[in-house]
Scaffold this motif. Structure first.
Motif, PDB file in Angstrom:
ATOM      1  N   ASN A 259       0.795  -1.221   0.000  1.00  0.00           N
ATOM      2  CA  ASN A 259       0.000   0.000   0.000  1.00  0.00           C
ATOM      3  C   ASN A 259       0.827   1.271   0.000  1.00  0.00           C
ATOM      4  O   ASN A 259       0.289   2.372   0.015  1.00  0.00           O
ATOM      5  N   GLY A 260       2.158   1.085   0.004  1.00  0.00           N
ATOM      6  CA  GLY A 260       3.018   2.259   0.148  1.00  0.00           C
ATOM      7  C   GLY A 260       3.140   3.087  -1.106  1.00  0.00           C
ATOM      8  O   GLY A 260       3.495   4.261  -1.064  1.00  0.00           O
ATOM      9  N   GLY A 261       2.850   2.491  -2.273  1.00  0.00           N
ATOM     10  CA  GLY A 261       3.012   3.220  -3.513  1.00  0.00           C
ATOM     11  C   GLY A 261       4.469   3.358  -3.883  1.00  0.00           C
ATOM     12  O   GLY A 261       5.320   3.574  -3.058  1.00  0.00           O
ATOM     13  N   GLY A 262       4.769   3.266  -5.167  1.00  0.00           N
ATOM     14  CA  GLY A 262       6.147   3.392  -5.606  1.00  0.00           C
ATOM     15  C   GLY A 262       6.920   2.123  -5.357  1.00  0.00           C
ATOM     16  O   GLY A 262       6.450   1.176  -4.735  1.00  0.00           O
ATOM     17  N   SER A 263       8.131   2.104  -5.839  1.00  0.00           N
ATOM     18  CA  SER A 263       8.951   0.914  -5.741  1.00  0.00           C
ATOM     19  C   SER A 263       9.715   0.871  -4.439  1.00  0.00           C
ATOM     20  O   SER A 263       9.844   1.870  -3.737  1.00  0.00           O
ATOM     21  N   THR A 264      10.267  -0.312  -4.163  1.00  0.00           N
ATOM     22  CA  THR A 264      11.112  -0.479  -2.991  1.00  0.00           C
ATOM     23  C   THR A 264      12.312   0.442  -3.044  1.00  0.00           C
ATOM     24  O   THR A 264      12.717   1.008  -2.039  1.00  0.00           O
ATOM     25  N   TRP A 265      12.877   0.622  -4.240  1.00  0.00           N
ATOM     26  CA  TRP A 265      14.084   1.441  -4.360  1.00  0.00           C
ATOM     27  C   TRP A 265      13.783   2.922  -4.178  1.00  0.00           C
ATOM     28  O   TRP A 265      14.650   3.705  -3.802  1.00  0.00           O
ATOM     29  N   ASN A 266      12.525   3.340  -4.430  1.00  0.00           N
ATOM     30  CA  ASN A 266      12.138   4.713  -4.077  1.00  0.00           C
ATOM     31  C   ASN A 266      12.175   4.905  -2.567  1.00  0.00           C
ATOM     32  O   ASN A 266      12.520   5.979  -2.071  1.00  0.00           O
ATOM     33  N   GLU A 267      11.806   3.842  -1.826  1.00  0.00           N
ATOM     34  CA  GLU A 267      11.862   3.916  -0.369  1.00  0.00           C
ATOM     35  C   GLU A 267      13.291   4.080   0.114  1.00  0.00           C
ATOM     36  O   GLU A 267      13.561   4.774   1.090  1.00  0.00           O
ATOM     37  N   VAL A 268      14.227   3.422  -0.557  1.00  0.00           N
ATOM     38  CA  VAL A 268      15.631   3.559  -0.177  1.00  0.00           C
ATOM     39  C   VAL A 268      16.066   5.008  -0.274  1.00  0.00           C
ATOM     40  O   VAL A 268      16.800   5.525   0.568  1.00  0.00           O
ATOM     41  N   ALA A 269      15.587   5.693  -1.313  1.00  0.00           N
ATOM     42  CA  ALA A 269      15.990   7.082  -1.528  1.00  0.00           C
ATOM     43  C   ALA A 269      15.258   8.046  -0.615  1.00  0.00           C
ATOM     44  O   ALA A 269      15.781   9.121  -0.297  1.00  0.00           O
ATOM     45  N   THR A 270      14.055   7.684  -0.156  1.00  0.00           N
ATOM     46  CA  THR A 270      13.243   8.651   0.573  1.00  0.00           C
ATOM     47  C   THR A 270      13.118   8.379   2.067  1.00  0.00           C
ATOM     48  O   THR A 270      12.824   9.285   2.833  1.00  0.00           O
ATOM     49  N   LYS A 271      13.339   7.138   2.522  1.00  0.00           N
ATOM     50  CA  LYS A 271      13.180   6.808   3.933  1.00  0.00           C
ATOM     51  C   LYS A 271      14.543   6.649   4.595  1.00  0.00           C
ATOM     52  O   LYS A 271      15.359   5.823   4.181  1.00  0.00           O
ATOM     53  N   ALA A 272      14.763   7.428   5.651  1.00  0.00           N
ATOM     54  CA  ALA A 272      16.071   7.421   6.306  1.00  0.00           C
ATOM     55  C   ALA A 272      16.406   6.054   6.882  1.00  0.00           C
ATOM     56  O   ALA A 272      17.544   5.587   6.790  1.00  0.00           O
ATOM     57  N   GLY A 273      15.405   5.396   7.505  1.00  0.00           N
ATOM     58  CA  GLY A 273      15.671   4.103   8.117  1.00  0.00           C
ATOM     59  C   GLY A 273      16.076   3.062   7.098  1.00  0.00           C
ATOM     60  O   GLY A 273      17.016   2.300   7.306  1.00  0.00           O
ATOM     61  N   VAL A 274      15.389   3.029   5.935  1.00  0.00           N
ATOM     62  CA  VAL A 274      15.676   2.033   4.916  1.00  0.00           C
ATOM     63  C   VAL A 274      17.036   2.295   4.273  1.00  0.00           C
ATOM     64  O   VAL A 274      17.831   1.377   4.077  1.00  0.00           O
ATOM     65  N   SER A 275      17.307   3.549   3.932  1.00  0.00           N
ATOM     66  CA  SER A 275      18.586   3.869   3.294  1.00  0.00           C
ATOM     67  C   SER A 275      19.746   3.604   4.243  1.00  0.00           C
ATOM     68  O   SER A 275      20.816   3.151   3.819  1.00  0.00           O
ATOM     69  N   ARG A 276      19.550   3.847   5.541  1.00  0.00           N
ATOM     70  CA  ARG A 276      20.623   3.598   6.490  1.00  0.00           C
ATOM     71  C   ARG A 276      20.875   2.100   6.657  1.00  0.00           C
ATOM     72  O   ARG A 276      22.013   1.653   6.809  1.00  0.00           O
ATOM     73  N   VAL A 277      19.816   1.296   6.616  1.00  0.00           N
ATOM     74  CA  VAL A 277      19.971  -0.154   6.686  1.00  0.00           C
ATOM     75  C   VAL A 277      20.810  -0.652   5.519  1.00  0.00           C
ATOM     76  O   VAL A 277      21.764  -1.424   5.697  1.00  0.00           O
ATOM     77  N   LEU A 278      20.482  -0.211   4.315  1.00  0.00           N
ATOM     78  CA  LEU A 278      21.211  -0.676   3.140  1.00  0.00           C
ATOM     79  C   LEU A 278      22.670  -0.219   3.184  1.00  0.00           C
ATOM     80  O   LEU A 278      23.584  -0.994   2.861  1.00  0.00           O
ATOM     81  N   ALA A 279      22.897   1.022   3.615  1.00  0.00           N
ATOM     82  CA  ALA A 279      24.275   1.514   3.726  1.00  0.00           C
ATOM     83  C   ALA A 279      25.066   0.699   4.752  1.00  0.00           C
ATOM     84  O   ALA A 279      26.255   0.417   4.553  1.00  0.00           O
ATOM     85  N   THR A 280      24.414   0.305   5.837  1.00  0.00           N
ATOM     86  CA  THR A 280      25.075  -0.506   6.864  1.00  0.00           C
ATOM     87  C   THR A 280      25.463  -1.872   6.319  1.00  0.00           C
ATOM     88  O   THR A 280      26.567  -2.370   6.566  1.00  0.00           O
ATOM     89  N   VAL A 281      24.554  -2.496   5.582  1.00  0.00           N
ATOM     90  CA  VAL A 281      24.836  -3.804   4.985  1.00  0.00           C
ATOM     91  C   VAL A 281      26.036  -3.714   4.044  1.00  0.00           C
ATOM     92  O   VAL A 281      26.960  -4.538   4.098  1.00  0.00           O
ATOM     93  N   LEU A 282      26.054  -2.702   3.186  1.00  0.00           N
ATOM     94  CA  LEU A 282      27.150  -2.552   2.231  1.00  0.00           C
ATOM     95  C   LEU A 282      28.477  -2.296   2.945  1.00  0.00           C
ATOM     96  O   LEU A 282      29.518  -2.851   2.569  1.00  0.00           O
ATOM     97  N   ALA A 283      28.444  -1.472   3.994  1.00  0.00           N
ATOM     98  CA  ALA A 283      29.679  -1.175   4.724  1.00  0.00           C
ATOM     99  C   ALA A 283      30.211  -2.408   5.443  1.00  0.00           C
ATOM    100  O   ALA A 283      31.419  -2.687   5.433  1.00  0.00           O
ATOM    101  N   LEU A 284      29.314  -3.170   6.078  1.00  0.00           N
ATOM    102  CA  LEU A 284      29.740  -4.392   6.764  1.00  0.00           C
ATOM    103  C   LEU A 284      30.411  -5.369   5.808  1.00  0.00           C
ATOM    104  O   LEU A 284      31.466  -5.941   6.105  1.00  0.00           O
ATOM    105  N   GLN A 285      29.794  -5.561   4.645  1.00  0.00           N
ATOM    106  CA  GLN A 285      30.344  -6.515   3.688  1.00  0.00           C
ATOM    107  C   GLN A 285      31.666  -6.008   3.096  1.00  0.00           C
ATOM    108  O   GLN A 285      32.578  -6.807   2.826  1.00  0.00           O
ATOM    109  N   PHE A 286      31.783  -4.705   2.920  1.00  0.00           N
ATOM    110  CA  PHE A 286      33.053  -4.137   2.455  1.00  0.00           C
ATOM    111  C   PHE A 286      34.167  -4.421   3.447  1.00  0.00           C
ATOM    112  O   PHE A 286      35.231  -4.951   3.092  1.00  0.00           O
ATOM    113  N   PHE A 287      33.929  -4.078   4.706  1.00  0.00           N
ATOM    114  CA  PHE A 287      34.978  -4.236   5.719  1.00  0.00           C
ATOM    115  C   PHE A 287      35.338  -5.701   5.948  1.00  0.00           C
ATOM    116  O   PHE A 287      36.499  -6.036   6.197  1.00  0.00           O
TER     117      PHE A 287
END
Length: 483
Positions: A259-287
């Protein structure tokens, strides 16, 4: 009501058996069924670990038999991680469309074909083709096993069950070292081929076993199959009340996503919690990979040879020791993940990695010319053992546990694919440049560089990662939005 009572009565002996004598009645016993499901799903990771690490010993005999150069060895060793990007990026799409279970079956198919091509290869081109197909399987395994384990597990045992893929990866690494050692006495043209062939046989049996598992309840709910999701949750939860609560939380998340409208990737760009989760995952895997673990996994014999160990048999025997130490340390992480939490294990791990890498670098810096000094070789062996143990007691398994549990349901498949892609890119860079790196800045410089990355990962974990132990998967986005 009669059906529900019958289910409770039929499960009573199993649940009672898992409850210690004298345990308080207010503490419900843990259900063992999700453990068996997670074990079966995670056993594909044995093949992943085996196929990545078997090159550690096979490269010695491939060089003798086929005349492959150091540059070609670097490419064959590291290319599997780059090729795994294909599998990692496809696995999220596949798991969202075909389901988690069929994606695991497909993964076993790649681990059947790739090693078989390697076994029959007559030259470098065929070897690289086999590594490509195996690499796709590696990407699939790294994505799907943690996702399934996290989604099938109740919150009370999610840390334990989500650690299983990592313990099986390390079991596969250890078995590849045993295979290297066991076949090392054969003629060169047979030794390396049998090392790869040994990984082919289990794939068919594992694929058949996976088909007996239930599908992920969260995937079933995403597809609108709520009755099936409820049936799986009833079988995999500690209590019926817990199953009902898990279903309600999953339904809320699924409804919010639809019911949120728009794609999941729009949520990554617009929701702080979602974008921070993805950034954390990428940083963990990098390190996790930039700190150099795969340099030791794939080039352990070469590192020790430069530290003064001269016998091929001893080098491969020490590799088995590293594999046992690495796999054994994961058991500590599994035991502690749901007791002390993810964050303490990650901090202890990265701190220990930093210290052991500094010691290893200092051995090469201070005793670079001591080729026959047994004491120097012993210190180098001890430092490598300390490094693989501290990595495996925290950073190795917990990076995957943490990543799989903080991603929102609607982003979990694709987000896990991106995290795995980051992990494999860094692993590929590390393994495809290690020989060139120590040639340019010395072995000491290479390990000092990895120590600096490990220290940076400690700082990142300390400042940016909240504790997730005991929280439901559906609560993670709020945790990251409010921290």
């Amino acid at each position: 009501m009669e059906e529900e009572q019958h289910r409770q009565d039929s499960e009573a002996p199993l649940l009672a058996a898992s409850k210690p004598d004298g345990a308080a009645s207010s503490s419900p016993p843990r259900n063992r069924f999700p453990f068996f499901c997670a074990v079966l799903a995670s056993m594909t990771s044995v093949l992943m670990g085996y196929n990545v690490a078997v090159m550690s010993g096979a490269q010695i005999f491939m060089a003798e038999d086929l005349g492959v150069s150091d540059t070609q060895i670097e490419l064959l060793s590291g290319a599997i991680n780059i090729y795994s990007l294909v599998g990692a990026l496809l696995a999220g799409w596949t798991s969202d469309r075909l389901g988690r279970r069929l994606t695991i079956v497909l993964t076993n198919g790649f681990f059947l074909v790739g090693p078989l091509i390697m076994t029959l290869a007559g030259g470098y081109t065929a070897l690289m083709a086999g590594r490509f197909i195996s690499g796709i399987g590696v990407g699939y395994a790294l994505v799907i096993a943690p996702i399934y384990a996290a989604e099938i597990a109740p919150a009370s045992s999610r840390g334990l069950l989500s650690s299983l893929p990592e313990i099986f990866i390390n079991t596969g690494v250890m078995l590849s070292y045993v295979s290297n050692f066991a076949f090392s006495a054969l003629p060169a043209h047979l030794a390396w081929r049998l090392m790869f062939a040994a990984g082919v046989v289990p794939t068919v049996f594992l694929a058949a076993g996976v088909l007996t598992m239930p599908e992920s309840p969260r995937w079933l709910a995403m597809k609108g199959r709520l009755d099936e999701a409820k049936a799986v949750l009833d079988r995999t939860s500690d209590t019926l009340a817990d199953a009902e609560q898990r279903l309600l939380e999953i339904e809320e998340v699924v409804d919010a996503g639809s019911n949120g409208g728009g794609s999941t990737w729009n949520e990554v760009a617009t929701k702080a919690g979602v974008s921070r989760v993805l950034a954390t995952v990428l940083a963990l895997q990098f390190f996790q990979q930039a700190s150099g673990i795969d340099s030791v996994v794939l080039y352990g014999p070469r590192v020790l040879a430069m530290a003064g160990v001269t016998s091929n048999t001893l080098l491969l025997g020490l590799n088995v020791l590293f594999g046992v130490a690495k796999a054994g340390s994961i058991l500590i992480a599994m035991a502690l993940a749901d007791r002390v939490g993810r964050r303490p294990l990650l901090l202890v791990s990265t701190g220990g990695m930093t210290a052991s890498l500094l010691v290893l670098g200092s051995v090469f810096a201070a005793f670079a010319g001591a080729k026959d000094d047994a004491a120097v070789a012993a210190v180098a062996v001890a430092a490598v053992v300390a490094f693989v143990c501290t990595f495996s007691v925290g950073f190795g398994p917990m990076a995957w546990v943490y990543s799989s549990e903080i991603l929102p349901l609607r982003l979990r498949g694709q987000g896990a694919g991106l995290g795995t892609a980051m992990n494999r890119v860094m692993s590929g860079i590390v393994t495809m440049t290690f020989i060139s790196l120590y040639g340019a800045i010395t072995m000491a410089g290479a390990f000092y560089l990895y120590a600096a990355v490990a220290a940076a990962s400690f700082v990142f974990i300390y400042t940016c990662l909240p504790e997730t132990r005991g929280r439901n998967l559906e609560d993670m986005e709020q945790l990251f939005r409010t921290k």
